[in-house]
Structure formats: structure tokens, C-alpha cells
Design a protein around this motif. Structure first.
Motif, PDB file in Angstrom:
ATOM      1  N   UNK A  62       0.790  -1.221   0.000  1.00 14.82           N
ATOM      2  CA  UNK A  62       0.000   0.000   0.000  1.00 14.82           C
ATOM      3  C   UNK A  62       0.820   1.267   0.000  1.00 14.82           C
ATOM      4  N   UNK A  63       0.121   2.338   0.137  1.00 19.38           N
ATOM      5  CA  UNK A  63       0.704   3.681   0.096  1.00 19.38           C
ATOM      6  C   UNK A  63       1.483   3.973   1.384  1.00 19.38           C
ATOM      7  N   UNK A  64       2.727   4.421   1.292  1.00 19.53           N
ATOM      8  CA  UNK A  64       3.557   4.680   2.477  1.00 19.53           C
ATOM      9  C   UNK A  64       3.281   6.070   3.077  1.00 19.53           C
ATOM     10  N   UNK A  65       2.145   6.204   3.734  1.00 18.27           N
ATOM     11  CA  UNK A  65       1.740   7.501   4.296  1.00 18.27           C
ATOM     12  C   UNK A  65       2.724   8.034   5.334  1.00 18.27           C
ATOM     13  N   UNK A  66       3.286   7.167   6.162  1.00 17.05           N
ATOM     14  CA  UNK A  66       4.211   7.622   7.198  1.00 17.05           C
ATOM     15  C   UNK A  66       5.421   8.341   6.618  1.00 17.05           C
ATOM     16  N   UNK A  67       6.013   7.756   5.599  1.00 15.73           N
ATOM     17  CA  UNK A  67       7.177   8.378   4.959  1.00 15.73           C
ATOM     18  C   UNK A  67       6.782   9.670   4.261  1.00 15.73           C
ATOM     19  N   UNK A  68       5.614   9.681   3.631  1.00 15.35           N
ATOM     20  CA  UNK A  68       5.122  10.900   2.986  1.00 15.35           C
ATOM     21  C   UNK A  68       4.983  12.026   4.006  1.00 15.35           C
ATOM     22  N   UNK A  69       4.370  11.742   5.127  1.00 16.52           N
ATOM     23  CA  UNK A  69       4.163  12.760   6.162  1.00 16.52           C
ATOM     24  C   UNK A  69       5.501  13.227   6.746  1.00 16.52           C
ATOM     25  N   UNK A  70       6.397  12.292   7.027  1.00  9.87           N
ATOM     26  CA  UNK A  70       7.719  12.653   7.561  1.00  9.87           C
ATOM     27  C   UNK A  70       8.425  13.620   6.618  1.00  9.87           C
ATOM     28  N   UNK A  71       8.429  13.312   5.327  1.00 12.58           N
ATOM     29  CA  UNK A  71       9.143  14.160   4.382  1.00 12.58           C
ATOM     30  C   UNK A  71       8.488  15.525   4.200  1.00 12.58           C
ATOM     31  N   UNK A 115      13.247   3.951  -2.283  1.00 17.00           N
ATOM     32  CA  UNK A 115      13.056   2.503  -2.116  1.00 17.00           C
ATOM     33  C   UNK A 115      11.562   2.159  -2.174  1.00 17.00           C
ATOM     34  N   UNK A 116      10.715   2.995  -1.555  1.00 16.93           N
ATOM     35  CA  UNK A 116       9.267   2.759  -1.603  1.00 16.93           C
ATOM     36  C   UNK A 116       8.751   2.787  -3.039  1.00 16.93           C
ATOM     37  N   UNK A 117       9.221   3.739  -3.825  1.00 16.81           N
ATOM     38  CA  UNK A 117       8.784   3.832  -5.220  1.00 16.81           C
ATOM     39  C   UNK A 117       9.220   2.592  -5.989  1.00 16.81           C
ATOM     40  N   UNK A 118      10.469   2.192  -5.808  1.00 19.55           N
ATOM     41  CA  UNK A 118      10.970   0.994  -6.491  1.00 19.55           C
ATOM     42  C   UNK A 118      10.166  -0.236  -6.073  1.00 19.55           C
TER      43      UNK A 118
END
Length: 160
Positions: A62-71, A115-118
Motif C-alpha cells: 500500500x501507500x507509504x503515508x508515514x514516509x510521505x508525512x515525515x518528508x 526505495x518505496x517507489x521501487x
């Protein structure tokens, strides 16, 4: 024809993080205090990011919301920091390396983003990968721009 050594930094110029000519030090000699401040900040930022990852893990497909929010949050905080160190705390040479390079550099994680995108692409979730890619870039740029604008407006209002 005689060749002259060219100083990469014009007289009075300051490196983007720290003027490495402070106290007559050789530019190639690391400043132990500066390195310690960056390391301490990095430990704080990386720990905060790790805790966010524990609290909000990315689902395997699924969508990595945590990393999105952190960035996005990290980029917004960088916008605030840059205004403060350039307009308010101009004589504090360790704030930017500690908070910017250290804390926020350790907190934000564009390597995990890549890495998430890959991972999403290799698992055949190209649409999700593209959405994540765009949301991160647009969100990060908007966060920096909005926090810079808001912080400058607050500083101007307080100085009146």
C-alpha cells in the motif's frame, strides 16, 4: 604565464552550512564540535523518524503515508529553520548544522522514498508509485514555500 591559486570562497563568503575558516582553521580540518553537533542532531532526527515508522508502518502493498508525512513535515520545518537562521539567529553558527543537517537531515528520508517507489513498481503498483512520487515532491515544495512565507510574515509582524 603565471598561475594563481583560486580561493573557492570569495573573501567574506560563508559556506552554506558553516564558514570553515572560523578561528583560522584549515578548511580540510574537521571541527570536532561541529561534527558532534551534527551527529547529536542526526541521532535525534533518525530516532524520531524510526518512531514514526513504528507507529505508522507502510503496508507491504500500500501507500507509504508515514514516509510521505515525515518528508512533508520535515521540509516544512526546514523552511522555518532557514528563515530563522538567515533573519533572526544570524550569529548562532551551530543552529543550522544541528537542526538542519542533523535533526531534519536525520528525520527526512528521501532514500526510503526512493526505495518505496521501487518497491511499489516492482510489485506492479505503478499508479500508486506515481501518486506517491508526485505527492511527495509537490507536498515538500508546498511545505517549504508556505512555511517560509508564514515565518517571514510572523517575523515582520513581530518587528513592528
Amino acid at each position: 604565464m603565471e598561475q594563481h591559486a583560486v580561493d573557492p570562497l570569495p573573501k567574506g563568503a560563508v559556506d552554506s552550512d558553516v564558514d570553515l575558516r572560523v578561528d583560522g582553521r584549515d578548511r580540510r580540518t574537521p571541527d570536532p564540535l561541529l561534527l558532534s553537533v551534527i551527529a547529536a542532531g542526526g541521532a535525534i532526527g533518525a530516532t524520531a523518524r524510526y518512531l514514526v515508522g513504528l507507529a505508522w508502518p507502510a503496508p507491504p502493498d500500500g501507500f507509504p503515508f508515514g514516509t510521505l508525512v515525515v518528508n512533508i513535515v520535515g521540509c516544512g520545518l526546514i523552511g522555518i529553520l532557514m528563515v530563522l537562521v538567515t533573519d533572526v539567529f544570524t550569529q548562532q553558527r551551530l543552529i543550522r548544522p544541528f537542526a538542519g543537517t542533523g535533526v531534519l537531515g536525520g528525520f527526512t528520508t528521501f532514500s526510503t522514498y526512493a526505495v518505496d517507489i521501487e518497491r511499489l513498481i516492482s510489485e506492479r503498483h505503478a499508479g500508486t508509485a506515481l501518486l506517491y512520487l508526485a505527492a511527495t515532491v509537490v507536498g515538500a515544495l508546498l511545505a517549504v514555500r508556505s512555511t517560509v512565507t508564514a515565518t517571514r510574515a510572523l517575523i515582520i509582524r513581530r518587528s513592528r
